[in-house]
Write an enzyme that holds these catalytic residues in place. Structure first.
Site, PDB file in Angstrom:
ATOM      1  N   SER A 213       0.806  -1.218   0.000  1.00  0.00           N
ATOM      2  CA  SER A 213       0.000   0.000   0.000  1.00  0.00           C
ATOM      3  C   SER A 213       0.838   1.266   0.000  1.00  0.00           C
ATOM      4  CB  SER A 213      -0.955  -0.003   1.192  1.00  0.00           C
ATOM      5  OG  SER A 213      -0.229  -0.097   2.384  1.00  0.00           O
TER       6      SER A 213
ATOM      7  N   HIS B  99       1.546   3.507   6.995  1.00  0.00           N
ATOM      8  CA  HIS B  99       0.896   4.506   6.145  1.00  0.00           C
ATOM      9  C   HIS B  99       1.307   5.920   6.545  1.00  0.00           C
ATOM     10  CE1 HIS B  99      -2.713   1.931   4.567  1.00  0.00           C
ATOM     11  NE2 HIS B  99      -1.569   1.596   4.047  1.00  0.00           N
TER      12      HIS B  99
ATOM     13  N   ASP C  56      -7.651   5.952   5.539  1.00  0.00           N
ATOM     14  CA  ASP C  56      -7.670   4.705   6.311  1.00  0.00           C
ATOM     15  C   ASP C  56      -8.846   4.561   7.266  1.00  0.00           C
ATOM     16  OD1 ASP C  56      -5.362   4.113   5.094  1.00  0.00           O
ATOM     17  OD2 ASP C  56      -4.068   4.369   6.828  1.00  0.00           O
TER      18      ASP C  56
END
Lengths: 206, 180
Positions: free
Chosen positions: A55, A98, A150
């Site tokens: 990701s 992330h 997210d």
């Protein structure tokens, strides 16, 4: 070859085996000490992590190694790449790598109702005394390679907070971590490697 | 003493220490390479609409729409240890409760030196720009900054600011969505 080493093994005797076991134990112990010492210096539970998902491509691929820090006195900023876990209420608790795209720094000692899940037009009252040293911080993250933020990954939470974050990425080393992914994907490899190492440690002469 | 195993062991140990030294040298070199990039950020007057709220909250929440112009030359940041640049446009402001907000409204990944010249006119925000207390009323004017994150092939991630708006941009009164 094996009969020879078996003979050596018999010749060297019980004390030698004990010594080798002790050596092996000290290697493992010093490794653990380095890991935990690094964790103390960087203030994270795991100072080095392996990227498990795509990701954050094209920056981080599966198997890349990341070095983390988590200084207690520093607030997180947008652009920081964090590793977070939101607890395992329903599903496996996998750490996620992330980037932070929103930060909202609460005033010091802001009450729980300051989380702004509901609208507040009135100025909420601050408690008379508080013990907070660092202001509360609400964050939103997103993977560079994902289209959406997210929110769906937070499992019912509205925002990410400091307590969910393991650390932020400081340094990067490509590919090296792929060994651990390979060992997880093929457990036989792990057992072969461990068994081989153990055997070598026992029958080596010096 | 000089068994095949010990030779393999020595050679691979030497190779891996050479590799580590080389990687460390490359990582350290990137602190000296690269220089400050130049750029400009311009923001057109911001529009604010009453919109649907974020998840869990079914009421209205103001959403801001930003039009921006960005020109930047990021070529100075590209050197042999630059894997990619992550460029983001961020809004910074403090709301009426004293909450300090930083929100990324637009970002871009740049992977090649040929693409390092940014000329964006009339760009729109890529991500929803909402205020946590649901309304942009009485919120201080926002400062907009263009920032970069240099991601290396090996080594330390570097951060920096390219440009910032000279004057803070105020948020207007929210308008109801006009049916067209």
């Amino acid at each position: 070859m094996f009969s020879e080493s078996l003979r050596d093994f018999r010749r060297l005797g019980f004390r030698h085996v004990l010594l080798q076991v002790l050596n092996f134990a000290s290697v493992i112990a010093s490794g653990l000490m380095m890991w935990k010492g690094l964790g103390l210096i960087t203030n994270t539970e795991s100072p080095i992590v392996v990227v498990l998902s795509g990701s954050m491509e094209p920056a981080f691929y599966r198997g890349d190694l990341l070095f983390l820090t988590n200084p207690a006195s520093e607030q997180y900023k947008t652009g920081d790449i964090t590793i977070y876990r939101t607890g395992d209420r329903n599903g496996p608790d996998i750490p996620i790598v992330h980037r932070v795209i929103e930060t909202h720094d609460m005033p010091l000692c802001a009450p729980e109702s300051f989380a702004f899940t509901k609208p507040t037009r009135r100025q909420p009252k601050l408690p008379a005394q508080c013990t907070d040293k660092v202001p509360r911080q609400l964050m939103l993250t997103k993977g560079d390679n994902n289209y959406a933020d997210d929110l769906e990954l937070y499992r019912g939470l509205d925002w990410l907070e400091r307590k969910h974050i393991v650390g932020k990425v400081k340094g990067f080393l490509p590919y090296i971590g792929y060994v651990t992914i390979a060992m997880n994907d093929f457990p036989q490899l792990k057992y072969a490697l461990l068994g081989g190492l153990g055997l070598l440690a026992l029958i080596q002469r010096e | 003493m000089h068994t095949l195993l010990s030779r393999v062991n020595n050679a691979s140990a030497f190779m891996s220490s050479c590799m580590m030294t080389l990687l460390a040298a490359i990582a350290i070199s990137s602190f000296f390479l690269g220089s400050q990039p130049t750029g400009e950020v311009g923001i057109s007057p911001v529009k604010v609409f009453a919109a649907k709220g974020r998840r869990h909250y079914s009421g209205k929440q103001d959403a801001a729409f930003v039009n921006f112009n960005v020109t930047a030359d990021l070529a100075p940041l590209f050197h042999w240890n630059t894997k990619q640049l992550f460029v983001s446009l961020e809004a910074e402001y403090t709301n009426m409760h004293g909450v300090q907000n930083t929100v990324v409204i637009w970002d871009k990944i740049i992977r090649r030196k040929q693409d390092a010249q940014l000329h964006i006119e009339g760009g729109k925000n890529k991500y929803a720009f909402r205020e946590v207390s649901t309304s942009f009323k009485d919120v201080s004017p926002a400062s907009y900054a263009l920032k970069y994150n240099l991601m290396p092939y090996v080594g330390v991630l570097q951060y920096g600011e390219i440009a910032r708006t000279s004057d803070d941009v105020p948020f207007p009164e929210a308008q109801a969505k006009v049916a067209s």
